[in-house]
Every structure is written in C-alpha cells, then in structure tokens.
Scaffold this active site. Structure first.
Site, PDB file in Angstrom:
ATOM      1  N   ASN A   1     -10.785 -24.382 -69.603  1.00  0.00           N
ATOM      2  CA  ASN A   1     -10.555 -24.708 -71.029  1.00  0.00           C
ATOM      3  C   ASN A   1     -11.834 -24.868 -71.847  1.00  0.00           C
ATOM      4  O   ASN A   1     -11.850 -24.577 -73.033  1.00  0.00           O
ATOM      5  CB  ASN A   1      -9.642 -25.930 -71.162  1.00  0.00           C
ATOM      6  CG  ASN A   1     -10.178 -27.159 -70.470  1.00  0.00           C
ATOM      7  OD1 ASN A   1     -11.067 -27.075 -69.617  1.00  0.00           O
ATOM      8  ND2 ASN A   1      -9.649 -28.305 -70.823  1.00  0.00           N
TER       9      ASN A   1
ATOM     10  N   CYS B   1      -7.687 -31.872 -71.614  1.00  0.00           N
ATOM     11  CA  CYS B   1      -7.263 -32.926 -70.672  1.00  0.00           C
ATOM     12  C   CYS B   1      -7.013 -34.262 -71.355  1.00  0.00           C
ATOM     13  O   CYS B   1      -6.124 -34.997 -70.956  1.00  0.00           O
ATOM     14  CB  CYS B   1      -8.325 -33.090 -69.602  1.00  0.00           C
ATOM     15  SG  CYS B   1      -9.948 -33.406 -70.296  1.00  0.00           S
TER      16      CYS B   1
ATOM     17  N   GLU C   1     -12.744 -35.376 -62.947  1.00  0.00           N
ATOM     18  CA  GLU C   1     -12.223 -35.385 -64.330  1.00  0.00           C
ATOM     19  C   GLU C   1     -10.902 -34.636 -64.284  1.00  0.00           C
ATOM     20  O   GLU C   1     -10.884 -33.404 -64.274  1.00  0.00           O
ATOM     21  CB  GLU C   1     -13.173 -34.637 -65.270  1.00  0.00           C
ATOM     22  CG  GLU C   1     -14.551 -35.229 -65.409  1.00  0.00           C
ATOM     23  CD  GLU C   1     -14.587 -36.466 -66.277  1.00  0.00           C
ATOM     24  OE1 GLU C   1     -13.524 -36.889 -66.788  1.00  0.00           O
ATOM     25  OE2 GLU C   1     -15.674 -37.030 -66.427  1.00  0.00           O
TER      26      GLU C   1
ATOM     27  N   GLU D   1     -18.863 -38.731 -67.104  1.00  0.00           N
ATOM     28  CA  GLU D   1     -19.784 -37.697 -67.573  1.00  0.00           C
ATOM     29  C   GLU D   1     -20.252 -38.121 -68.958  1.00  0.00           C
ATOM     30  O   GLU D   1     -19.533 -38.819 -69.672  1.00  0.00           O
ATOM     31  CB  GLU D   1     -19.062 -36.340 -67.634  1.00  0.00           C
ATOM     32  CG  GLU D   1     -18.597 -35.918 -66.262  1.00  0.00           C
ATOM     33  CD  GLU D   1     -18.160 -34.464 -66.175  1.00  0.00           C
ATOM     34  OE1 GLU D   1     -17.221 -34.092 -66.891  1.00  0.00           O
ATOM     35  OE2 GLU D   1     -18.751 -33.725 -65.377  1.00  0.00           O
TER      36      GLU D   1
HETATM   37  N1  LIG Z   1      -9.752 -32.942 -66.894  1.00  0.00           N
HETATM   38  C1  LIG Z   1      -9.939 -31.792 -67.482  1.00  0.00           C
HETATM   39  O1  LIG Z   1     -10.867 -31.668 -68.232  1.00  0.00           O
HETATM   40  C2  LIG Z   1      -9.067 -30.653 -67.195  1.00  0.00           C
HETATM   41  C3  LIG Z   1      -7.900 -30.736 -66.491  1.00  0.00           C
HETATM   42  N2  LIG Z   1      -7.178 -29.610 -66.232  1.00  0.00           N
HETATM   43  C4  LIG Z   1      -5.928 -29.687 -65.496  1.00  0.00           C
HETATM   44  O2  LIG Z   1      -5.885 -28.581 -64.628  1.00  0.00           O
HETATM   45  C5  LIG Z   1      -4.680 -27.826 -64.813  1.00  0.00           C
HETATM   46  C6  LIG Z   1      -4.823 -26.348 -64.587  1.00  0.00           C
HETATM   47  O3  LIG Z   1      -6.158 -25.906 -64.647  1.00  0.00           O
HETATM   48  P1  LIG Z   1      -6.693 -25.061 -63.442  1.00  0.00           P
HETATM   49  O4  LIG Z   1      -8.000 -24.473 -63.794  1.00  0.00           O
HETATM   50  O5  LIG Z   1      -5.616 -24.152 -62.989  1.00  0.00           O
HETATM   51  O6  LIG Z   1      -6.929 -26.269 -62.422  1.00  0.00           O
HETATM   52  P2  LIG Z   1      -7.235 -26.220 -60.906  1.00  0.00           P
HETATM   53  O7  LIG Z   1      -7.326 -27.627 -60.467  1.00  0.00           O
HETATM   54  O8  LIG Z   1      -6.300 -25.321 -60.208  1.00  0.00           O
HETATM   55  O9  LIG Z   1      -8.668 -25.516 -60.827  1.00  0.00           O
HETATM   56  C7  LIG Z   1      -9.855 -26.106 -61.290  1.00  0.00           C
HETATM   57  C8  LIG Z   1     -11.027 -25.537 -60.523  1.00  0.00           C
HETATM   58  O10 LIG Z   1     -10.914 -25.872 -59.142  1.00  0.00           O
HETATM   59  C9  LIG Z   1     -10.993 -24.699 -58.330  1.00  0.00           C
HETATM   60  N3  LIG Z   1     -10.164 -24.932 -57.142  1.00  0.00           N
HETATM   61  C10 LIG Z   1      -8.837 -24.722 -57.012  1.00  0.00           C
HETATM   62  N4  LIG Z   1      -8.436 -25.088 -55.777  1.00  0.00           N
HETATM   63  C11 LIG Z   1      -9.530 -25.540 -55.117  1.00  0.00           C
HETATM   64  C12 LIG Z   1      -9.756 -26.062 -53.815  1.00  0.00           C
HETATM   65  N5  LIG Z   1      -8.760 -26.206 -52.937  1.00  0.00           N
HETATM   66  N6  LIG Z   1     -11.004 -26.436 -53.468  1.00  0.00           N
HETATM   67  C13 LIG Z   1     -12.018 -26.327 -54.358  1.00  0.00           C
HETATM   68  N7  LIG Z   1     -11.869 -25.827 -55.588  1.00  0.00           N
HETATM   69  C14 LIG Z   1     -10.637 -25.441 -55.988  1.00  0.00           C
HETATM   70  C15 LIG Z   1     -10.501 -23.610 -59.246  1.00  0.00           C
HETATM   71  O11 LIG Z   1     -10.929 -22.345 -58.805  1.00  0.00           O
HETATM   72  C16 LIG Z   1     -11.123 -24.028 -60.565  1.00  0.00           C
HETATM   73  O12 LIG Z   1     -12.489 -23.660 -60.630  1.00  0.00           O
HETATM   74  C17 LIG Z   1      -4.261 -28.144 -66.214  1.00  0.00           C
HETATM   75  O13 LIG Z   1      -2.880 -27.949 -66.373  1.00  0.00           O
HETATM   76  C18 LIG Z   1      -4.706 -29.575 -66.328  1.00  0.00           C
HETATM   77  O14 LIG Z   1      -3.754 -30.431 -65.769  1.00  0.00           O
HETATM   78  C19 LIG Z   1      -7.640 -28.397 -66.620  1.00  0.00           C
HETATM   79  C20 LIG Z   1      -8.759 -28.271 -67.346  1.00  0.00           C
HETATM   80  C21 LIG Z   1      -9.544 -29.409 -67.721  1.00  0.00           C
HETATM   81  C1  LIG Z   2     -14.296 -31.757 -76.092  1.00  0.00           C
HETATM   82  N1  LIG Z   2     -13.037 -32.432 -75.890  1.00  0.00           N
HETATM   83  C2  LIG Z   2     -13.236 -33.881 -75.980  1.00  0.00           C
HETATM   84  C3  LIG Z   2     -12.101 -32.074 -76.918  1.00  0.00           C
HETATM   85  C4  LIG Z   2     -12.421 -32.108 -74.598  1.00  0.00           C
HETATM   86  C5  LIG Z   2     -13.313 -32.190 -73.384  1.00  0.00           C
HETATM   87  C6  LIG Z   2     -12.578 -32.446 -72.109  1.00  0.00           C
HETATM   88  C7  LIG Z   2     -11.950 -31.269 -71.436  1.00  0.00           C
HETATM   89  O1  LIG Z   2     -12.630 -30.598 -70.644  1.00  0.00           O
HETATM   90  O2  LIG Z   2     -10.755 -31.017 -71.650  1.00  0.00           O
END
Ligand SMILES: NC(=O)C1=CN([C@@H]2O[C@H](COP(=O)(O)OP(=O)(O)OC[C@H]3O[C@@H](n4cnc5c(N)ncnc54)[C@H](O)[C@@H]3O)[C@@H](O)[C@H]2O)C=CC1
Ligand SMILES: C[N+](C)(C)CCCC(=O)O
Length: 501
Positions: free
Chosen positions: A164, A295, A261, A475
C-alpha cells in the site's frame, strides 16, 4: 540500465529486469525460482515479469550486507547523517519520477503519491538528524569506578513490506536502520516490486557502502528464507496479522527481535459538539486515502445520535463527489485498488454487509471509467454503510478498501466500551470541542496512535505502531531508534579486584 521506458502516461510503462539489488547494483537472483507478472492496477495490464529469489540469493544478499555492515557500523553518527541527508536530497530531486512510479505500480492518485514521497525523504532527514545524537550514558559507581552504555547497531536487519505504501514503508524501515549503523535487506510485496529499487540506487548514489541496502524480490518463500537466516539480527514487518504471526514464530527460533506493523479496525468517535465540517473531513481522511488500503484507517465511525443524520448526509454527499479515475491525472482523488482479487474481496464484504442488514448509502459497486484504456482497471466507488451493528462482519474485520461503516452511539461510556471491543489496536480518533473529554477518551482508547480533531496525518517525528493484535514496536519518532539498536553496558573498575574467593 533503465528500469523501464518511462513516460508519465497510464498504460505505457514497460518493466525491465533485473529487480534485485545486491552489492550496489541491480542483479538477477542466482537461483530465481520462478517469474511473476506485475500488473498496472489502473489498466489491469501486465507491465512485465520478474524473478522470485531462492535461498542462495538470500544468502548472497546477507553476505553482502554483512560486509557492508563492517564498514558502516564503524562510522560516526555524523558521517552516516551526511549520507542520509544526501539520499533525502536526491529523493526530493526525483520526487516526481518516484511518485509517478508509485502511482503506476500501486494505483493510488499521483496527488497522494507525492505526499508519500515527501514523507519518505522527511523520514530520511529526520533520522539523519538523530544519527549524530545516538549516544549512551555515563554512570558513576563507588570508589571512582564507573560504567557507560553504548548504543550499538544490531547487524543485518530484514525489512518486509506491504503493497500500500511501497516506497514509504521502505524508508520508514531503512532510515532508522541505517542511522543506527545497521545494514538492511528489503523484500517488497511482489505486487509492488519497483520503487524500492529506486531507493536502493539512491542510497548507492548518496554514498552508502555497496551491500548496505539490498533488495531481494519474492513472496512468502523468499520472506521465510530471510527470517530464518542465522546471520539476520532483526525483522521488521508490515502486513497482515496472519503473516505477522508466522514472522514472529520464525523469528522466535533464532531469538530475533521483531517489529510488527499489522492491520487494524480503528474507531473514529464523533461527538455531537464537533465542528461538523472538520468531523466530515476527518472521516473522509480516515477512510478513503489510497483507496481505503491503509492499516490505520478509522473504518468504524461512531457518531453521536443527535448529529447522526446531519453527519451522514454530509459524508455521503462528499463521498459521492470523490473523483475516481486515471491515477496519473492531476484532479483524480481515488485511483484503482491493488488487484482484481482484492477488489472482489472488498466488494464481497459489501455484499455480506447488505445480507447482514447494513444499508449502502452510496457507492460499493465497481466503477468503469469512460477512458477505454482504463476499462480493465480495478476501480470501485467509495462506499458508506449505514444501519451498521457491532456484530456485522464489515464492522469487525479489516476490509482494506474504501468502505466506511457508520455506527450511532449515545454516551461516552458506551462508545468507549464498543470502540475497544476488538482484537486490533492500531489507531483511534475523536472529534469534540470539549478538551477534557478529548483527552479522557484518547487515554481510554486501546490503540497505539490516537488523533484528536484530525485523522491520518503522519509527521515522521511521531512514533507509529499498534497495541494488541495490531503489533508492537514503533516506527518513526525518537522511539524508532530503540528498535534498531541494542544497549551494551561497560562496567569499569578503577580500584583493585576484591575477590570473594
Ligand atoms: N500495517 C500495515 O501497514 C499494513 C497492513 N496490511 C494488511 O495486510 C493485508 C494484505 O496485504 P498483503 O501484502 O497481502 O499482506 P501479507 O501479510 O500477505 O504480505 C506482506 C508481506 O509479507 C510477505 N510474506 C507473506 N508471507 C510471508 C511469510 N510466510 N514469511 C515472510 N514473509 C511473508 C509478503 O510477500 C509481503 O511482502 C491487508 O488486508 C491488511 O490487513 C497491509 C498493508 C499495510
Ligand atoms: C501514511 N499513513 C499514515 C496514511 C499510512 C501509513 C501506514 C500504512 O502503511 O498503512
């Protein structure tokens, strides 16, 4: 090698390999397992393919990072600071090019991508500023003896990012990591592999030693090799809760510290004494940035009953006016979602919400722009759901799309109970003109990032991170330093040794 034939028009970008970055140069993985396609969300077009990295490539990246760490960790904070400032300067200089790339690969509007890139160079500037101030303590002991502490780097850190905010997440992780003297290996999401390679090139150009910042492309398997590597000292992860759990389990085997995160389902509480226009603006900011794929979004919008009607009317009116379309056009404010399956998943949540009794007040259906080249893009109209209840799936689960759920409430006590009734705890917000209430409410919210009378602003000076299942570690801000360094205590004897034996 150019990345691509770059033009700032949607539907024209062609991706060129290699996309791994090791020892200061772009390189193909030595043991690429297979190739995957990269899509342009705005058109649904395939922009090119790239190779996923295997265990050997991961190991080569770690070896390269270890060598660079030896050089970089010996530099003073001021020396590192100068290099990071130069990297920040180059990002500013190339802002338009990086923002364009981010828009093409992620689908978000160019208007927003520019803000993301600004936050990115600001993050580098901020940690460049702190680098020279990283210091230990002196502690006086009896008899002239003393101790001191050294804040030392961890070693080779791994960053694993989501799709994202591809460039920004890479900066939020690499800026503090490098400022503290670490090396980093970064694995972006396979959906957005491109912009982080630009960051790697910029670091090299700015003067970081070759190998200090490497990019390893791939998915879950590549990520696992990184987390399991015995010479990796730390993992910082941004993504979903289920993957976060796996990362923590893998890291546990090597007692590696982790920063997680993860997702959220954050509450935004709007009291009847709020300035209505600000509350509406806040709710839009809390839900519709980056097509709702954020997120920390405040997707559970609790509105005090006295203003429910007025607020809802205004929020719906404003949501309907959001300009959807070609993300590279200046006046677009909402682009395309990341992928076709993700769009379908988000639309599925809306169907389920209707079945469970919610009312679609606007949007919630696919959007097909007039421009023929955008026909296969992953667009939808932003959605506001009314008649929501706390037990509905759309209110309980993270949708990660442009879907706002409105929930009426009557009292402060009641709304706090409901707001905290979730396993997530990333963010929370309150709108009110009553200052005592504002502070009382945020003190009671179980969330790592709280906003009073605004939402989703993210200056890099502020620590960012979650409570509960939204993760831990922080972070940004001064707190970020703690998560990329370790404390060594040195005890110095000035007298003779008094032995017990
Ligand atoms: N906290 C945040 O900033 C964010 C949270 N999200 C959450 O993640 C969901 C989907 O995003 P995705 O990118 O599909 O998330 P994801 O958790 O599937 O992937 C995130 C990263 O982890 C890697 N990954 C996946 N499985 C792994 C494993 N077993 N070991 C090590 N690395 C692994 C992926 O290749 C990617 O680079 C969203 O629906 C949301 O809930 C997504 C983006 C940002
Ligand atoms: C920049 N902000 C605060 C809108 C989102 C950053 C957090 C994320 O990776 O989703």
């Amino acid at each position: 090698l150019p990345f691509a034939t770059m033009s700032s028009k949607t539907g024209t970008f062609l991706l060129q390999q290699p996309l791994n970055y090791r020892a200061g140069a772009r390189i193909q993985p030595v043991d690429g397992s297979h190739s995957e396609e990269v899509n342009e969300p705005a058109t649904g077009r395939v922009m090119g393919k790239f190779l996923f990295s295997g265990e050997k490539e991961v190991d080569l990246a770690v070896q390269s990072a270890k060598a660079a760490f030896k050089i970089w960790s010996q530099k003073s904070g001021m020396e590192r600071s100068r290099v990071l400032l130069e990297a920040a300067r180059i990002i500013r200089e190339r802002r338009e090019e990086i923002a364009t790339m981010e828009t093409i690969n992620n689908g978000k509007s160019i208007f927003e991508a520019r803000v993301d890139i600004d936050i990115s160079w600001q993050c580098l500037e901020y940690y460049a500023g702190l680098a020279g101030a990283i210091a230990g303590q002196h502690i006086q002991l009896p008899g002239g003896s003393f101790a001191y502490t050294r804040r030392e780097a961890l070693g080779v850190c791994v960053g694993i990012g989501a799709w994202n905010y591809p460039f920004q997440i890479a900066c939020w992780k690499s800026a503090p990591a490098l400022a503290c003297g670490n090396a980093m290996i970064y694995k972006p999401s396979p959906l957005t592999p491109i912009s982080v390679v630009m960051l790697a090139e910029i670091f090299t150009q700015a003067g970081v030693p070759n190998g200090l910042f490497n990019v390893v492309q791939g998915g879950a398997a590549t990520g696992q090799f990184l987390c399991q590597h015995q010479d990796v000292s730390k993992v910082s992860f941004t993504g979903s809760v289920p993957t976060g759990i796996k990362i923590m389990e893998m890291s546990a085997k090597g007692i590696k510290p982790v920063t997680l995160e993860l997702g959220g389902k954050s509450p935004l509480i709007i009291f009847s004494d709020s300035i209505l226009e600000n509350a509406v603006n806040g709710a839009l900011m809390a839900n519709f940035l980056t097509q709702g794929e954020v997120c920390c979004n405040g997707t559970r919008v609790f509105v005090q009953r006295e203003i429910l009607e007025a607020f809802t009317k205004e929020v719906v009116k404003r949501t309907q006016k959001i300009k959807i379309g070609d993300p590279l056009l200046e006046d677009t404010r909402m682009g395309a979602l990341i992928s076709c399956p993700h769009l379908e998943r988000v639309l599925g949540f809306i169907t389920q919400a209707k079945e469970q009794g919610a009312k679609v007040l606007c949007g919630g259906e696919p959007y097909v722009p007039d421009d023929p080249k955008l026909k296969n893009g992953y667009y939808m109209r932003p959605c506001v759901l009314g008649d929501c209840r706390d037990d509905m799936t759309c209110v309980k689960e993270e949708i990660f799309g442009p879907v706002m759920s409105i929930l009426p409430f009557d009292t402060e006590e009641e709304v706090l109970e409901r707001a905290n009734n979730t396993t997530f705890g990333l963010a929370g917000g309150v709108f009110t003109r009553d200052i005592q209430r504002a502070h009382r409410v945020v003190a009671a919210l179980q969330a790592g990032i709280c906003f009073i009378n605004n939402y989703n602003v993210s200056p890099v000076e502020l620590p960012f991170g979650g409570y509960k299942m939204s993760g831990f570690g922080r972070e940004n801000g001064q707190a970020g330093i703690e998560y990329y360094s370790q404390l060594k205590t040195v005890c110095v004897e000035m007298g003779d040794v008094e032995s017990v034996f």
